[in-house]
Design a protein around this motif. Structure first.
Motif, short mmCIF file in Angstrom:
data_model
loop_
_atom_site.label_atom_id
_atom_site.label_comp_id
_atom_site.label_asym_id
_atom_site.label_seq_id
_atom_site.Cartn_x
_atom_site.Cartn_y
_atom_site.Cartn_z
N PRO A 1 -2.77 -17.84 11.18
CA PRO A 1 -2.38 -16.51 10.70
C PRO A 1 -1.22 -16.59 9.71
CG PRO A 1 -2.65 -16.49 13.08
CD PRO A 1 -2.74 -17.93 12.66
N ALA A 2 -1.23 -15.68 8.73
CA ALA A 2 -0.17 -15.62 7.72
C ALA A 2 0.03 -14.15 7.35
CB ALA A 2 -0.56 -16.43 6.49
N ALA A 3 1.21 -13.83 6.83
CA ALA A 3 1.47 -12.44 6.44
C ALA A 3 2.24 -12.39 5.14
CB ALA A 3 2.26 -11.74 7.54
N LEU A 4 1.99 -11.33 4.38
CA LEU A 4 2.75 -11.05 3.16
C LEU A 4 3.48 -9.74 3.39
CD1 LEU A 4 -0.27 -11.81 0.92
CD2 LEU A 4 1.93 -12.96 0.62
N ILE A 5 4.78 -9.75 3.15
CA ILE A 5 5.55 -8.52 3.36
C ILE A 5 6.30 -8.19 2.08
CG2 ILE A 5 7.26 -7.35 4.79
CD1 ILE A 5 6.49 -10.13 6.58
N GLU A 6 5.84 -7.12 1.44
CA GLU A 6 6.41 -6.72 0.15
C GLU A 6 7.45 -5.63 0.38
OE1 GLU A 6 3.86 -5.71 -3.67
OE2 GLU A 6 4.19 -3.90 -2.49
N ARG A 7 8.58 -5.72 -0.33
CA ARG A 7 9.65 -4.71 -0.27
C ARG A 7 10.04 -4.38 1.19
NH1 ARG A 7 11.15 -2.42 -4.73
NH2 ARG A 7 11.63 -0.41 -3.85
N GLY A 8 10.27 -5.44 1.96
CA GLY A 8 10.61 -5.26 3.36
C GLY A 8 11.83 -4.39 3.56
N THR A 9 11.79 -3.54 4.55
CA THR A 9 12.83 -2.58 4.99
C THR A 9 13.02 -1.41 4.03
OG1 THR A 9 14.91 -3.47 4.05
CG2 THR A 9 14.11 -4.51 6.08
N LEU A 10 12.35 -1.43 2.88
CA LEU A 10 12.44 -0.28 1.97
C LEU A 10 11.37 0.74 2.36
CD1 LEU A 10 13.16 -2.50 -1.10
CD2 LEU A 10 14.64 -0.62 -0.33
N PRO A 11 11.51 1.99 1.91
CA PRO A 11 10.57 3.02 2.38
C PRO A 11 9.12 2.70 2.05
CG PRO A 11 12.39 4.02 1.17
CD PRO A 11 12.54 2.53 1.03
N ASP A 12 8.88 1.95 0.99
CA ASP A 12 7.49 1.65 0.62
C ASP A 12 7.10 0.22 0.99
OD1 ASP A 12 9.33 0.71 -1.15
OD2 ASP A 12 8.18 1.19 -2.96
N GLN A 13 7.68 -0.30 2.06
CA GLN A 13 7.30 -1.64 2.53
C GLN A 13 5.79 -1.72 2.75
OE1 GLN A 13 9.49 -3.43 5.69
NE2 GLN A 13 7.73 -4.42 6.62
N GLY B 1 5.20 7.26 5.66
CA GLY B 1 4.43 7.28 4.42
C GLY B 1 4.18 8.66 3.83
N ILE B 2 4.68 9.71 4.49
CA ILE B 2 4.43 11.05 3.96
C ILE B 2 5.42 11.33 2.83
CG2 ILE B 2 4.49 13.51 4.56
CD1 ILE B 2 3.43 12.79 7.26
N ARG B 3 4.89 11.77 1.70
CA ARG B 3 5.76 12.02 0.54
C ARG B 3 6.29 13.46 0.61
NH1 ARG B 3 1.18 10.68 -3.48
NH2 ARG B 3 0.24 11.81 -1.77
N ILE B 4 7.60 13.59 0.61
CA ILE B 4 8.20 14.91 0.78
C ILE B 4 9.18 15.21 -0.35
CG2 ILE B 4 9.58 16.37 2.31
CD1 ILE B 4 8.60 14.74 4.65
N ALA B 5 8.98 16.34 -1.00
CA ALA B 5 9.91 16.78 -2.04
C ALA B 5 10.96 17.70 -1.39
CB ALA B 5 9.16 17.52 -3.14
N VAL B 6 12.22 17.36 -1.61
CA VAL B 6 13.34 18.11 -1.03
C VAL B 6 13.99 18.92 -2.15
CG1 VAL B 6 15.61 17.85 0.04
CG2 VAL B 6 13.71 16.40 0.78
N THR B 7 13.96 20.24 -2.02
CA THR B 7 14.39 21.07 -3.15
C THR B 7 15.82 21.59 -3.06
OG1 THR B 7 13.55 23.04 -2.05
CG2 THR B 7 12.04 21.91 -3.54
#
Ligand code: SAH
Length: 500
Positions: A197-209, A256-262
């Motif tokens: 087994p192997a894994a790729l983790i992109e932008r770890g710990t960021l909101p779009d990991q 993963g929900i995209r929310i616009a804060v006004t």
């Protein structure tokens, strides 16, 4: 502890999530004279630097060249020997593939005092956030941190692939996403099982990991197919298989929900942080800004027996106006103080005033209901310019003499087209006041402006009845209205909406 003059601090900023910076790193960030930083540091944290700090970016920007290592070291020596406190801020840990060791050697040779502040390294943090423990009893009793990017000046690779292939534990590869094919081939040729087994983790710990689990043999093809880009960690080992049982990020209520804060920029942060800590991808769309009105005009509350504070902004600005009259909180001693809700009460409390009346629901009608039960002669209302007059007219009809003082007004904040597009593409838009509705719709060209090409639109979530009303006036039906009309109530509504 503040940064000491003449000291260079080699500091790890962690893997990307600002919450994973150390307390020591934050203190130094807030106090250093000079900050020399790489590209991979948590977004937005430089805002916490002193406003007069000298900030030097030595990282690659948009594919441009980065500052050569010798030059970086010269900069550190120059500012350190000039007696300044210097923060050398690096992603992850400064001594893990961060060239921190080289910088320390140069500083020592130059006779400059340095300190090292370790950081949370990406090779451990990104897997952990993905739900992969790098060691696990019975599965992996060792972990190797390996570079996937060889220093080109070394010519041939200095990595001993046969040794790595035999390594009894997890391999964690930093850098080198583009070299994965060659790396995997060498490991397999030297005896590492192709189906490990192997894994790729992109932008770890960021909101779009992003995490993808595969096998050693399939690593390169998977990275290519999924379009995995730097920064990414590659992990090879049986523990990668635990991801399917231990993934936890996906289980956060707003993952993963995209929310616009006004909200206005100054206030948006607290709401965005609450939403992102639940996994949301937030975009701040500050359609409004508040501007004090007559900030220097004296306000004397003595002679009134009731003070109504109808927003957190009013609570903040009130004391400046008292000061303009040569007064302070003591001028409120004879008055009953009513706050519209808990948020406003908190702002007052921070200034030493405990509100006597705080209705359970943060709306004028609820406040009026409470006030009706008592008798007042003269009421002072401090509020926004175009504030609703429910409270004033309600009190007047009870025979109370009412004076209204405007402390601020709400004005439009121009929005660029990127933010407008991000708003339209969001899954949810949150509205915290009627003015956020009004000004956002103005900025996007009316109610149709939040519709996408296919006619769909984001879910609209409102903090309370006034805000919902403003949406309806504009031909939009809120998808959900918060039960408690404050920020926590709004967050609860967003979570409720996501769950259905
Ligand atoms: N000193 C850093 C590593 C610097 S080398 C540390 O201790 O983490 C840069 C490499 O770190 C990247 O190419 C990538 O492999 C890894 N990296 C840094 N931040 C990352 C992140 N948020 N997610 C995944 N990998 C990351």
């Amino acid at each position: 502890m503040k940064a000491t003059p003449g000291t260079v601090y080699l500091v790890g900023a962690g893997p990307g999530d600002p919450g994973l910076m150390t307390v020591r790193a934050m203190e130094l960030l807030a106090s250093a004279d000079v900050i020399v930083h790489d590209r991979l540091i948590p977004p937005g944290i430089l805002n916490l630097a002193r406003s007069d700090a000298l900030i030097i970016n030595v990282g690659k920007e948009g594919g441009g060249p980065s500052t050569p290592q010798e030059r970086i070291e010269e900069i550190l020596v120059e500012h350190g020997s000039a007696g300044r406190s210097v923060l050398r801020l690096k992603g992850g840990d400064p001594f893990v593939f961060g060239r921190g060791g080289e910088e320390a050697l140069t500083l020592r040779a130059a006779g400059i005092h340095f300190e090292v502040i370790p950081g949370v390294t990406a090779g451990v943090a990104a897997p952990a956030t993905a739900g992969i423990p790098v060691t696990q009893r019975g599965m992996a009793s060792a972990v190797a941190l390996v570079t996937g990017h060889e220093d080109p000046s070394k010519g041939e690779t200095s990595l001993d692939y046969p040794a790595l292939a035999q390594f009894p534990g997890t391999l964690v590869l930093y850098m080198g996403v583009r070299r994965l094919g060659a790396i995997a081939d060498s490991l397999i040729a030297a005896g590492r099982p192709a189906d490990q087994p192997a894994a790729l983790i992109e932008r770890g710990t960021l909101p779009d990991q992003r995490t993808v689990v595969t096998t050693l043999e399939e690593l390169a093809a998977t990275a290519e197919r999924e379009g995995i880009k730097a920064p990414a960690i590659t992990l090879v080992g049986d523990v990668a298989a635990l991801q399917s049982s231990l993934a936890w990020q996906e289980q956060r209520p707003l993952n993963g929900i995209r929310i616009a804060v006004t909200r206005a920029r100054a206030q948006a942060g607290s709401l965005s942080r609450k939403l992102s800590s639940l996994g949301a991808l937030t975009v701040e769309v500050p359609a409004i800004r508040t501007e004090p009105v007559d900030a220097d005009k004296p306000l004397d509350p003595r002679g009134f027996d009731l003070l109504c504070v109808t927003s957190t902004n009013s609570a903040r600005l009130l004391f400046g106006r008292l000061a303009a009259a040569g007064l302070d909180a003591r001028a409120l001693s004879g008055l009953t103080v009513a706050a519209i809700g808990p948020g406003t009460a908190r702002e007052l409390a921070a200034r030493g005033i405990t509100a006597d009346i705080v209705p359970a629901r943060s709306i004028s009608d609820a406040l009026l209901d409470v006030l009706k039960k008592r008798s007042f002669k003269r009421a002072l209302l401090v509020q926004a310019e175009s504030g609703r007059d429910t409270l004033a007219s309600g009190l007047s009809s009870l025979g109370v003499e009412v004076e209204t003082t405007v402390l601020y007004r709400t004005i439009a904040e121009p929005l660029d087209s990127t933010r407008i597009t991000a708003t339209r593409e969001a899954d949810v838009i949150t509205f915290t006041s009627a003015s956020t509705v009004r000004f956002l719709l103005e900025a996007v060209g009316g109610a149709a402006g939040i519709s996408r090409e296919d006619g769909s639109r984001p879910k609209l979530i409102s903090i309370g009845p006034n805000t919902s009303n403003e949406l309806r006036v504009n031909g939009l039906e809120p998808d959900l209205e918060a039960t408690d009309h404050d920020i926590d109530g709004l967050v609860a509504a967003v979570v409720l909406n996501a769950g259905r």
